[in-house]
Design an enzyme around this catalytic site. Structure first.
Site, PDB file in Angstrom:
ATOM      1  N   HIS A  82      76.451  42.526  43.197  1.00  0.00           N
ATOM      2  CA  HIS A  82      77.145  41.991  42.034  1.00  0.00           C
ATOM      3  C   HIS A  82      78.652  42.259  42.119  1.00  0.00           C
ATOM      4  O   HIS A  82      79.098  43.199  42.805  1.00  0.00           O
ATOM      5  CB  HIS A  82      76.556  42.579  40.752  1.00  0.00           C
ATOM      6  CG  HIS A  82      75.190  42.022  40.444  1.00  0.00           C
ATOM      7  ND1 HIS A  82      74.574  42.155  39.219  1.00  0.00           N
ATOM      8  CD2 HIS A  82      74.333  41.304  41.231  1.00  0.00           C
ATOM      9  CE1 HIS A  82      73.390  41.553  39.253  1.00  0.00           C
ATOM     10  NE2 HIS A  82      73.219  41.033  40.469  1.00  0.00           N
ATOM     11  N   GLU A 126      80.748  43.531  40.027  1.00  0.00           N
ATOM     12  CA  GLU A 126      81.196  44.844  39.541  1.00  0.00           C
ATOM     13  C   GLU A 126      80.992  45.908  40.617  1.00  0.00           C
ATOM     14  O   GLU A 126      81.858  46.752  40.857  1.00  0.00           O
ATOM     15  CB  GLU A 126      80.402  45.244  38.285  1.00  0.00           C
ATOM     16  CG  GLU A 126      80.502  44.280  37.114  1.00  0.00           C
ATOM     17  CD  GLU A 126      79.417  43.207  37.107  1.00  0.00           C
ATOM     18  OE1 GLU A 126      79.107  42.635  38.179  1.00  0.00           O
ATOM     19  OE2 GLU A 126      78.884  42.925  36.029  1.00  0.00           O
ATOM     20  N   CYS A 181      75.012  43.833  34.282  1.00  0.00           N
ATOM     21  CA  CYS A 181      73.570  44.100  34.213  1.00  0.00           C
ATOM     22  C   CYS A 181      73.345  45.622  34.175  1.00  0.00           C
ATOM     23  O   CYS A 181      74.295  46.401  34.327  1.00  0.00           O
ATOM     24  CB  CYS A 181      72.864  43.479  35.413  1.00  0.00           C
ATOM     25  SG  CYS A 181      73.173  44.377  36.957  1.00  0.00           S
ATOM     26  N   CYS A 210      74.625  47.505  37.367  1.00  0.00           N
ATOM     27  CA  CYS A 210      76.087  47.643  37.402  1.00  0.00           C
ATOM     28  C   CYS A 210      76.553  48.585  36.295  1.00  0.00           C
ATOM     29  O   CYS A 210      77.525  49.327  36.487  1.00  0.00           O
ATOM     30  CB  CYS A 210      76.760  46.287  37.276  1.00  0.00           C
ATOM     31  SG  CYS A 210      76.489  45.270  38.731  1.00  0.00           S
TER      32      CYS A 210
HETATM   33  N1  LIG Z   1      77.507  40.722  35.535  1.00  0.00           N
HETATM   34  C1  LIG Z   1      77.053  39.980  36.574  1.00  0.00           C
HETATM   35  C2  LIG Z   1      76.013  39.099  36.415  1.00  0.00           C
HETATM   36  C3  LIG Z   1      75.569  38.375  37.495  1.00  0.00           C
HETATM   37  N2  LIG Z   1      76.160  38.540  38.693  1.00  0.00           N
HETATM   38  C4  LIG Z   1      75.728  37.718  39.838  1.00  0.00           C
HETATM   39  C5  LIG Z   1      74.415  37.945  40.450  1.00  0.00           C
HETATM   40  C6  LIG Z   1      73.996  36.563  40.957  1.00  0.00           C
HETATM   41  O1  LIG Z   1      74.646  36.275  42.187  1.00  0.00           O
HETATM   42  C7  LIG Z   1      74.559  35.679  39.890  1.00  0.00           C
HETATM   43  C8  LIG Z   1      73.564  35.414  38.781  1.00  0.00           C
HETATM   44  O2  LIG Z   1      72.730  34.394  39.205  1.00  0.00           O
HETATM   45  P1  LIG Z   1      71.970  33.409  38.184  1.00  0.00           P
HETATM   46  O3  LIG Z   1      70.774  34.162  37.693  1.00  0.00           O
HETATM   47  O4  LIG Z   1      72.926  33.054  37.066  1.00  0.00           O
HETATM   48  O5  LIG Z   1      71.636  32.233  39.018  1.00  0.00           O
HETATM   49  O6  LIG Z   1      75.674  36.379  39.372  1.00  0.00           O
HETATM   50  C9  LIG Z   1      77.209  39.417  38.844  1.00  0.00           C
HETATM   51  O7  LIG Z   1      77.796  39.527  39.941  1.00  0.00           O
HETATM   52  N3  LIG Z   1      77.632  40.123  37.773  1.00  0.00           N
HETATM   53 ZN   LIG Z   2      75.011  43.734  38.033  1.00  0.00          ZN
END
Ligand SMILES: Nc1ccn([C@H]2C[C@H](O)[C@@H](COP(=O)(O)O)O2)c(=O)n1
Ligand SMILES: [Zn+2]
Length: 189
Positions: free
Chosen positions: A96, A98, A122, A125
């Site tokens: 992710h 973060e 999440c 993170c």
């Molecule tokens: N705070 C966050 C939330 C999500 N991500 C990343 C992880 C995945 O690559 C994407 C989420 O995928 P989706 O379920 O929307 O197809 O975003 C993150 O880096 N930081």
């Molecule tokens: Zn995360």
């Protein structure tokens, strides 16, 4: 006084009374825009997230975006979401934004820093944010708020006195234009 002298005097006066420009972006806009620019590096076809960590002197100490771990070729690892086997979707592999911003830090630590991020963190993170000493989270979207991972994040942030605040943009767009005519902006003498 002849015409040329008059024009020279007017332009000297303009130079001497020149005021600073006031349509510059503020710190929050700058840091969130840096996070959004980092997100443009993401290979995730569905969701691109960027994060920017800033210390109390307004210095950027870490930037990251969501992507595959080093060595895990992003042409070979999966980017799908809803696959029969979890091993064939991105979720078990992608780092992710973060996490990458924290691990990419260019300072000794990120204690007391603020993290700017496009999407609310999440639970995994959130744990990293807490353990790294970051004290404030500024996020743009909380679109996953109903999901258990994100409810857990808030539980942990509340218990650990991490401030989280939604960023409300004053402007909806910041444009980067590489096609500037520099001679028009500041004519050479
Ligand atoms: N705070 C966050 C939330 C999500 N991500 C990343 C992880 C995945 O690559 C994407 C989420 O995928 P989706 O379920 O929307 O197809 O975003 C993150 O880096 N930081
Ligand atoms: Zn995360």
């Amino acid at each position: 006084m002849d015409l040329t002298e008059n024009i020279a005097n007017i332009s000297l006066h303009e130079e001497q009374t020149a005021k600073k420009r006031n349509d510059y972006i503020d710190w929050q806009e700058y840091f969130m825009a840096v996070a959004f620019l980092a997100a443009k590096r993401s290979k995730d076809p569905k969701t691109q997230v960027g994060a920017c960590i800033v210390n109390n002197d307004n210095k950027i100490v870490g930037i990251g975006y969501n992507g595959m771990p080093i060595g895990c070729n992003d042409d070979d690892f999966p980017w799908g979401k809803n696959t029969p086997s979890p091993l064939d979707s991105k979720y078990l592999y992608v780092c992710h934004a973060e996490m990458n911003a924290i691990l990419n830090k260019n300072s000794a630590d990120v204690k007391d820093c603020t993290i700017y991020v496009g999407l609310f963190p999440c639970n995994e993170c959130a744990k990293m944010i807490i353990q790294s000493g970051i004290k404030k989270v500024v996020y743009l979207s909380d679109k996953n708020a109903h999901r258990p991972e994100y409810i857990a994040s808030k539980k942990m942030f509340n218990a650990s006195n991490i401030i989280y605040k939604q960023y409300k943009p004053r402007i909806s767009k910041i444009e980067i234009n590489f096609d500037i005519d520099w001679d028009l902006v500041s004519p050479t003498k």
